[in-house]
Each structure stands twice: as structure tokens, then as C-alpha cells.
Design a protein around this motif. Structure first.
Motif, mmCIF file in Angstrom:
data_model
loop_
_atom_site.group_PDB
_atom_site.id
_atom_site.type_symbol
_atom_site.label_atom_id
_atom_site.label_comp_id
_atom_site.label_asym_id
_atom_site.label_seq_id
_atom_site.Cartn_x
_atom_site.Cartn_y
_atom_site.Cartn_z
ATOM 1 N N ALA A 180 -0.788 21.751 34.365
ATOM 2 C CA ALA A 180 0.357 22.110 33.515
ATOM 3 C C ALA A 180 0.029 21.923 32.040
ATOM 4 C CB ALA A 180 1.573 21.284 33.901
ATOM 5 N N LYS A 181 -0.797 20.939 31.701
ATOM 6 C CA LYS A 181 -1.156 20.692 30.300
ATOM 7 C C LYS A 181 -2.012 21.810 29.712
ATOM 8 C CE LYS A 181 -0.986 15.675 30.484
ATOM 9 N NZ LYS A 181 -1.747 14.425 30.384
ATOM 10 N N ILE A 182 -2.688 22.546 30.566
ATOM 11 C CA ILE A 182 -3.576 23.613 30.102
ATOM 12 C C ILE A 182 -2.774 24.768 29.506
ATOM 13 C CG2 ILE A 182 -5.247 25.351 30.860
ATOM 14 C CD1 ILE A 182 -6.185 23.317 32.949
ATOM 15 N N PHE A 183 -1.639 25.071 30.105
ATOM 16 C CA PHE A 183 -0.841 26.222 29.689
ATOM 17 C C PHE A 183 0.110 25.856 28.550
ATOM 18 C CE2 PHE A 183 -1.951 27.015 34.121
ATOM 19 C CZ PHE A 183 -2.550 28.256 33.983
ATOM 20 N N PRO A 184 0.354 26.806 27.624
ATOM 21 C CA PRO A 184 1.323 26.537 26.568
ATOM 22 C C PRO A 184 2.700 26.288 27.194
ATOM 23 C CG PRO A 184 0.132 28.588 26.139
ATOM 24 C CD PRO A 184 -0.260 28.110 27.500
ATOM 25 N N LYS A 185 3.338 25.234 26.769
ATOM 26 C CA LYS A 185 4.641 24.812 27.282
ATOM 27 C C LYS A 185 4.602 24.542 28.790
ATOM 28 C CE LYS A 185 7.225 27.108 23.672
ATOM 29 N NZ LYS A 185 8.338 27.958 23.323
ATOM 30 N N GLY A 186 3.429 24.321 29.321
ATOM 31 C CA GLY A 186 3.274 24.064 30.748
ATOM 32 C C GLY A 186 3.925 22.777 31.199
ATOM 33 N N GLU A 187 3.851 21.752 30.344
ATOM 34 C CA GLU A 187 4.459 20.474 30.707
ATOM 35 C C GLU A 187 5.976 20.599 30.808
ATOM 36 O OE1 GLU A 187 2.467 16.780 29.069
ATOM 37 O OE2 GLU A 187 1.739 18.330 27.693
ATOM 38 N N ILE A 188 6.568 21.385 29.902
ATOM 39 C CA ILE A 188 8.017 21.596 29.936
ATOM 40 C C ILE A 188 8.411 22.330 31.218
ATOM 41 C CG2 ILE A 188 9.953 22.761 28.779
ATOM 42 C CD1 ILE A 188 8.324 22.355 26.136
ATOM 43 N N LEU A 189 7.642 23.372 31.559
ATOM 44 C CA LEU A 189 7.910 24.117 32.795
ATOM 45 C C LEU A 189 7.714 23.234 34.022
ATOM 46 C CD1 LEU A 189 6.188 27.508 31.938
ATOM 47 C CD2 LEU A 189 8.632 27.076 32.101
ATOM 48 N N ALA A 190 6.714 22.372 33.991
ATOM 49 C CA ALA A 190 6.455 21.480 35.124
ATOM 50 C C ALA A 190 7.615 20.503 35.311
ATOM 51 C CB ALA A 190 5.145 20.730 34.916
ATOM 52 N N GLU A 191 8.145 19.984 34.214
ATOM 53 C CA GLU A 191 9.283 19.057 34.313
ATOM 54 C C GLU A 191 10.517 19.755 34.879
ATOM 55 O OE1 GLU A 191 9.303 15.790 34.015
ATOM 56 O OE2 GLU A 191 7.161 15.909 33.589
ATOM 57 N N LYS A 192 10.750 21.006 34.444
ATOM 58 C CA LYS A 192 11.888 21.774 34.974
ATOM 59 C C LYS A 192 11.696 22.033 36.471
ATOM 60 C CE LYS A 192 13.289 24.073 30.720
ATOM 61 N NZ LYS A 192 13.435 25.353 30.026
ATOM 62 N N ALA A 193 10.483 22.394 36.859
ATOM 63 C CA ALA A 193 10.198 22.638 38.274
ATOM 64 C C ALA A 193 10.386 21.364 39.084
ATOM 65 C CB ALA A 193 8.782 23.170 38.439
ATOM 66 N N LEU A 194 9.958 20.239 38.528
ATOM 67 C CA LEU A 194 10.114 18.959 39.215
ATOM 68 C C LEU A 194 11.587 18.619 39.422
ATOM 69 C CD1 LEU A 194 8.452 16.685 40.397
ATOM 70 C CD2 LEU A 194 8.528 15.551 38.190
ATOM 71 N N ARG A 195 12.427 18.891 38.409
ATOM 72 C CA ARG A 195 13.869 18.647 38.555
ATOM 73 C C ARG A 195 14.464 19.520 39.653
ATOM 74 N NH1 ARG A 195 15.559 19.652 32.939
ATOM 75 N NH2 ARG A 195 13.575 18.977 32.187
ATOM 76 N N ILE A 196 14.034 20.780 39.719
ATOM 77 C CA ILE A 196 14.522 21.692 40.758
ATOM 78 C C ILE A 196 14.087 21.199 42.136
ATOM 79 C CG2 ILE A 196 14.290 24.032 41.700
ATOM 80 C CD1 ILE A 196 14.092 24.995 38.747
ATOM 81 N N ILE A 197 12.848 20.772 42.231
ATOM 82 C CA ILE A 197 12.316 20.269 43.502
ATOM 83 C C ILE A 197 13.094 19.036 43.959
ATOM 84 C CG2 ILE A 197 10.321 19.117 44.543
ATOM 85 C CD1 ILE A 197 8.562 21.102 42.975
ATOM 86 N N LYS A 198 13.391 18.148 43.024
ATOM 87 C CA LYS A 198 14.113 16.920 43.384
ATOM 88 C C LYS A 198 15.539 17.210 43.830
ATOM 89 C CE LYS A 198 11.438 13.641 40.701
ATOM 90 N NZ LYS A 198 11.394 12.746 39.554
#
Length: 163
Positions: free
Chosen positions: A129-147
Motif C-alpha cells: 500500500a505504501k508503494i502506491f500514491p495515497k495507497g495507505e489511505i485506501l488501505a485504511e478505508k479497505a480495512l474499515r470496510i473489512i472490519k
């Protein structure tokens, strides 16, 4: 240190030359039989041979360690992904308009298989996720959806255990 730093550039040249000659030989036989696909297969075989030769020649100079388990599991994942992708493309008649869908489908299938084989973990996903621009933000949103989702949450707990 790489081979170049040790003054062993001739080894690299030999590996590249042997791989190029091999590709030429495969092209002579495969292009008349398979056309463009034969050229692609020849190029793929050339890169595999060149990688193997470079690893072999480099291992004579420096010690090389591979995570053989991860290498094996990623190869299995690639074969399964390629088989599913080929089937999907075949049944959709290789529609060029669907190329972005094919790419996304392939990435998702490959990633899920790596997760199921416990080759890819939560720490790896955060790194990706850190490799992609704004990847960390997208990963956090995906994690919230998963939870929020109970089915995804059980999947995540089982396969994406944090270390």
C-alpha cells in the motif's frame, strides 16, 4: 556486491548471449507454428533461462539465499491465476475492451491465493500500500470496510494475522 563490482562482467555477457541465442532458436520454431504467441513464449523462455544462468553464475561468486517456500507458493499462485485468467479471456472471446478487467481480476486472484497459502501477510499488504500514491489511505478505508463485514472479518482474522 554484484557481479559488475567484482569485475566479472563477462559472465553477464555470456548469460545474455546464450539467452538471446536460445530465444532466436525458439522463435525459428515457434513463430511459424504459433505466430505472435510463439514469439511471446520464446521471449518468456529466454527470460527464464537468462535468470537461471545469472543466478547460477552469481552463486559461484557470492552466496544467494532464496525463500524457497515463498517462491514455490508464488509459482503455484501464478499458475492458478493464469489458468483462471486464460479461461475467463477465452469465454469472453479475448475482448480487448475487457483488458482492464482482466488485469484487475488477475491481481485479485493472485493476491487472494497468496493470502490463502499464507505467503502474503498483513505486514506485506501494508508495504504494498505504501508503494502506491495515497495507497495507505485506501488501505485504511479497505480495512474499515473489512472490519464492518462479518464474513470479510473472519477471512481477515484467519489469513491476515498481524505480526
Amino acid at each position: 556486491m554484484c557481479i559488475r563490482d567484482r569485475g566479472k562482467t563477462l559472465r553477464v555477457a555470456v548469460a545474455v548471449l546464450l539467452a538471446a541465442l536460445t530465444e532466436f532458436g525458439f522463435c525459428v520454431f515457434l513463430i511459424p507454428l504459433m505466430g505472435v504467441v510463439g514469439a511471446a513464449v520464446s521471449r518468456t523462455l529466454m527470460y527464464i533461462l537468462m535468470f537461471g544462468l545469472l543466478v547460477f553464475l552469481t552463486s559461484k561468486i557470492v552466496q544467494i539465499n532464496f525463500d524457497t517456500s515463498a517462491l514455490w507458493k508464488s509459482s503455484v499462485s501464478a499458475v492458478i491465476m493464469a489458468s483462471l485468467l486464460f479461461s475467463l479471456a477465452f469465454y469472453t472471446r479475448y475482448n480487448l475492451v475487457l483488458l482492464p478487467f482482466y488485469i484487475i481480476f488477475g491481481l485479485i486472484v493472485y493476491g487472494l491465493i497468496l493470502i490463502m497459502l499464507k505467503t502474503l501477510n498483513f505486514k506485506d499488504l501494508r508495504f504494498i500500500a505504501k508503494i502506491f500514491p495515497k495507497g495507505e489511505i485506501l488501505a485504511e478505508k479497505a480495512l474499515r470496510i473489512i472490519k464492518r463485514s462479518s464474513k470479510f472479518s473472519r477471512f481477515a482474522k484467519k489469513f491476515l494475522e498481524e505480526e
